[in-house]
Design a protein around this motif. Structure first.
Motif, PDB file in Angstrom:
ATOM      1  N   LYS A  58       0.830  -1.206   0.000  1.00  0.00           N
ATOM      2  CA  LYS A  58       0.000   0.000   0.000  1.00  0.00           C
ATOM      3  C   LYS A  58       0.865   1.258   0.000  1.00  0.00           C
ATOM      4  O   LYS A  58       0.545   2.253  -0.684  1.00  0.00           O
ATOM      5  CB  LYS A  58      -0.931   0.013   1.207  1.00  0.00           C
ATOM      6  CG  LYS A  58      -1.891   1.199   1.183  1.00  0.00           C
ATOM      7  CD  LYS A  58      -2.950   1.104   2.260  1.00  0.00           C
ATOM      8  CE  LYS A  58      -3.920   2.281   2.140  1.00  0.00           C
ATOM      9  NZ  LYS A  58      -4.987   2.236   3.159  1.00  0.00           N
ATOM     10  N   LYS A  59       1.970   1.217   0.736  1.00  0.00           N
ATOM     11  CA  LYS A  59       2.851   2.378   0.792  1.00  0.00           C
ATOM     12  C   LYS A  59       3.461   2.686  -0.573  1.00  0.00           C
ATOM     13  O   LYS A  59       3.594   3.854  -0.962  1.00  0.00           O
ATOM     14  CB  LYS A  59       3.966   2.124   1.809  1.00  0.00           C
ATOM     15  CG  LYS A  59       4.972   3.274   1.924  1.00  0.00           C
ATOM     16  CD  LYS A  59       6.061   2.946   2.928  1.00  0.00           C
ATOM     17  CE  LYS A  59       7.085   4.074   2.983  1.00  0.00           C
ATOM     18  NZ  LYS A  59       8.184   3.779   3.946  1.00  0.00           N
ATOM     19  N   ASN A  60       3.805   1.640  -1.334  1.00  0.00           N
ATOM     20  CA  ASN A  60       4.487   1.840  -2.613  1.00  0.00           C
ATOM     21  C   ASN A  60       3.536   1.953  -3.799  1.00  0.00           C
ATOM     22  O   ASN A  60       3.851   2.649  -4.772  1.00  0.00           O
ATOM     23  CB  ASN A  60       5.466   0.680  -2.858  1.00  0.00           C
ATOM     24  CG  ASN A  60       6.705   0.772  -1.990  1.00  0.00           C
ATOM     25  OD1 ASN A  60       7.671   1.431  -2.332  1.00  0.00           O
ATOM     26  ND2 ASN A  60       6.666   0.099  -0.841  1.00  0.00           N
ATOM     27  N   VAL A  61       2.386   1.258  -3.730  1.00  0.00           N
ATOM     28  CA  VAL A  61       1.459   1.244  -4.867  1.00  0.00           C
ATOM     29  C   VAL A  61       0.294   2.220  -4.649  1.00  0.00           C
ATOM     30  O   VAL A  61      -0.259   2.766  -5.603  1.00  0.00           O
ATOM     31  CB  VAL A  61       0.932  -0.191  -5.120  1.00  0.00           C
ATOM     32  CG1 VAL A  61      -0.016  -0.222  -6.313  1.00  0.00           C
ATOM     33  CG2 VAL A  61       2.105  -1.141  -5.356  1.00  0.00           C
ATOM     34  N   GLY A  62      -0.055   2.440  -3.392  1.00  0.00           N
ATOM     35  CA  GLY A  62      -1.137   3.365  -3.091  1.00  0.00           C
ATOM     36  C   GLY A  62      -2.426   2.705  -2.659  1.00  0.00           C
ATOM     37  O   GLY A  62      -3.318   3.356  -2.112  1.00  0.00           O
ATOM     38  N   ILE A  63      -2.569   1.408  -2.927  1.00  0.00           N
ATOM     39  CA  ILE A  63      -3.752   0.644  -2.515  1.00  0.00           C
ATOM     40  C   ILE A  63      -3.285  -0.706  -1.981  1.00  0.00           C
ATOM     41  O   ILE A  63      -2.128  -1.085  -2.159  1.00  0.00           O
ATOM     42  CB  ILE A  63      -4.739   0.434  -3.692  1.00  0.00           C
ATOM     43  CG1 ILE A  63      -4.031  -0.261  -4.854  1.00  0.00           C
ATOM     44  CG2 ILE A  63      -5.368   1.755  -4.122  1.00  0.00           C
ATOM     45  CD1 ILE A  63      -4.951  -0.556  -6.038  1.00  0.00           C
TER      46      ILE A  63
ATOM     47  N   TYR B  82      -5.889  -4.016  -5.378  1.00  0.00           N
ATOM     48  CA  TYR B  82      -5.219  -4.095  -6.678  1.00  0.00           C
ATOM     49  C   TYR B  82      -5.745  -5.281  -7.476  1.00  0.00           C
ATOM     50  O   TYR B  82      -6.006  -5.173  -8.677  1.00  0.00           O
ATOM     51  CB  TYR B  82      -3.706  -4.216  -6.482  1.00  0.00           C
ATOM     52  CG  TYR B  82      -2.922  -4.120  -7.772  1.00  0.00           C
ATOM     53  CD1 TYR B  82      -2.521  -2.893  -8.268  1.00  0.00           C
ATOM     54  CD2 TYR B  82      -2.597  -5.264  -8.505  1.00  0.00           C
ATOM     55  CE1 TYR B  82      -1.818  -2.794  -9.459  1.00  0.00           C
ATOM     56  CE2 TYR B  82      -1.895  -5.182  -9.690  1.00  0.00           C
ATOM     57  CZ  TYR B  82      -1.506  -3.946 -10.160  1.00  0.00           C
ATOM     58  OH  TYR B  82      -0.819  -3.858 -11.341  1.00  0.00           O
TER      59      TYR B  82
ATOM     60  N   SER C 171      -7.211  -0.210  -9.178  1.00  0.00           N
ATOM     61  CA  SER C 171      -6.186   0.728  -9.643  1.00  0.00           C
ATOM     62  C   SER C 171      -6.452   1.183 -11.064  1.00  0.00           C
ATOM     63  O   SER C 171      -5.823   2.092 -11.563  1.00  0.00           O
ATOM     64  CB  SER C 171      -4.807   0.062  -9.574  1.00  0.00           C
ATOM     65  OG  SER C 171      -4.744  -1.032 -10.457  1.00  0.00           O
TER      66      SER C 171
END
Length: 533
Positions: A517-522, A527, A532
């Motif tokens: 979540k920190k790197n992809v946003g979800i 995902y 996304s």
């Protein structure tokens, strides 16, 4: 705690002020008083007040003159002036002395409390600043020895020292752009003047290093390096004086002799000093070499390199600095810099020896061969014995200086490019090898130390190289690769979150989910559900 001094010849005024201060500020204040100008001056010397409340009209020395006398020994006292005489000349002189407040009698309690409170605030601010200054000085005193050691190590061991010289000048506030190195060694003195038992004496003197450093700085305002075995290296900044530096050299030698005598006496060992000649800051490593070599020429306590036949001399107008800059640029792989310096050197040859074309050709060949040697030694290039068989015929055929200049600068350019290419190629191959290793093992627990060991480069240097080549640090690059693989598995397989977590190098599904979540946003689940898109 605040020390407050009262000065007034009227007892009722002193009693009133003491009452107001003790009632308003309690035990935070210590109050003393005097009733004459002379006695208040004497009290100020013994009591050392923070605040002084002074009457102007006192027997003997008046308040204004007393303030002047007190300020000679203590300029930090905050003065408040009380007077029954509203005279402009008194007020003007009080202001010129830096008096905080000029108050007319009779005393107003609220005003006195307000003025003293403001004075206390100033004192608190000054004390806090003093504490901060002392703390910073203490920290600086702790850090300076490490910076001094860093400078000495940079001079001795770092290839790119010239690039760091300017930084060290700023750190040490060195105005001079030149200086000389001094090597101090200790041991037990043998009859023939040699020093022995270097290790034993070095260990013993090491415990007195701070005293040794103090003594050195009594005689030379320089940067004192750490003690290495039985040796201490010192850099002394000074201006270049050219050939007319005899008197300066004698002064340096005499100071060194005095320093050695004091070191011998105070530290109970035998010391010798080798001194190099003055060099530009970028070439001061050569002065260190001279200082070491000077020991070989004498058994005396002080040996100066200029007293012995070491190195070579140059004709008066020979461009030594240009030559040194040329080879420094070559060693650093700075193509444009190397070509520019080569051009300057060539123009000097033609400008001074236009009729000596064969000498110019030979000097150009000498520089080219040395430049190519630097290129070979930079790594990654194969030396070939027959690679230069056409150099002499080419040089002999040149009939004008423009042709020769083009050949000379072209060869210098090629050599500098070789150095740069070898360096960049080595870096690139190292990072490519590391990336391949990461691709093969990203699903395992791998560390920077492990990868750097694999490519045979220290972790610190590998981290620097990796960031320069990829634009990302090692952890970010590894994480990005793992996230890309995780996204692929989430979209193209029906594997569970736990299975995917394990296949991309994570042991804890919860940690993997947070990292995703920190790197992809979800979240990984979002995902997979296509949120996304």
């Amino acid at each position: 705690m605040y020390r407050i001094m009262l000065a007034d010849d009227e007892g009722i005024v002193i009693d009133a002020l003491k009452f107001i201060i003790e009632k308003s500020f309690g035990n935070t204040c210590v109050v003393e008083y005097a009733k004459t100008g002379r006695s208040v001056i004497e009290l100020a010397e013994s009591f050392r007040p923070d605040i002084a409340i002074m009457d102007i009209q006192m027997p003997g020395i008046n308040g204004i003159e007393a303030i002047k006398e007190i300020q000679k020994n203590n300029s930090n006292i905050i003065f408040l002036v009380l007077t029954a005489h509203d005279r402009f000349d008194y007020a003007r002189e009080a202001i010129s002395l830096g008096v905080m407040e000029y108050v007319n009698k009779p005393i107003n309690r609220d005003k006195i409390v307000d003025i003293i409170s403001r004075a206390m605030h100033i004192i608190d601010t000054n004390r806090a600043k003093r504490r901060t200054d002392l703390s910073n000085k203490e920290k600086l005193e702790t850090v300076i020895p490490f910076i001094e050691s860093g400078f000495i190590y940079a001079v001795l061991f770092q290839e790119n020292y010239a690039q760091e010289a300017a930084d060290f000048r700023r750190l040490f506030d060195i105005e001079e752009d030149s200086g000389y190195m001094m090597v101090i060694e200790c041991g037990d003195l043998k009859e023939e003047g040699k020093l022995e038992n270097a290790i034993g004496v070095g260990v013993r003197i090491h415990s007195h290093y701070s005293r040794l450093k103090e003594i050195v700085k009594e005689f030379f305002k320089g940067i004192v390096g750490p003690m290495m075995a039985n040796t201490v290296i010192v850099f002394v900044p000074c201006e270049e004086t050219g050939e007319e530096e005899y008197d300066g050299r004698i002064e340096i030698i005499e100071n060194a002799r005095k320093m050695v005598r004091k070191l011998n006496r105070v530290l109970d060992a035998s010391f010798r000093v080798g001194i190099g000649s003055v060099k530009k800051l970028e070439q001061v490593g050569d002065s260190y070499t001279e200082a070491i070599n000077a020991f070989h020429y004498t058994t005396g306590s002080v040996a100066h390199a200029r007293d012995f036949p070491m190195g070579c001399g140059y004709e008066d107008n020979y461009p030594v600095d240009t030559e040194q800059r040329l080879f420094s640029c070559l060693e650093a792989g700075e193509v444009n810099g190397a070509v520019a310096e080569a051009g300057r050197f060539y123009d000097w040859m033609v400008g001074n020896y236009a009729k000596e074309i064969m000498d110019i050709k030979l000097k150009a060949l000498e520089f080219v061969l040395f430049a190519e040697k630097i290129g070979y030694e930079s790594g990654g290039t194969t030396y070939r014995f027959t690679a230069r068989h056409d150099y002499l015929p080419s040089l002999l055929e040149f009939t004008n200086y423009d042709e020769l200049r083009g050949w000379f600068l072209g060869k210098i350019r090629e050599a500098a490019k070789t150095v740069r290419g070898n360096r960049e190629g080595t870096h690139r191959r190292c990072v490519e090898q590391a990336i391949e290793y990461i691709r093969e093992r990203y699903h395992k627990s791998i560390t920077l130390d492990e990868v750097s060991r694999q490519v045979n480069v220290s972790p610190y240097y590998f981290s620097k190289l990796f960031k320069e080549e990829t634009g990302e640090n090692f952890i970010d690059y590894l994480t990005s690769m793992r996230m890309d693989k995780a996204k692929e598995l989430l979209m193209k397989t029906d594997k569970s979150m736990k299975e995917i977590c394990g296949q991309v190098g994570y042991q804890d599904p919860n940690y993997f989910s947070r990292a995703f979540k920190k790197n992809v946003g979800i979240t990984p689940t979002e995902y997979k559900e296509g949120k996304s898109l």
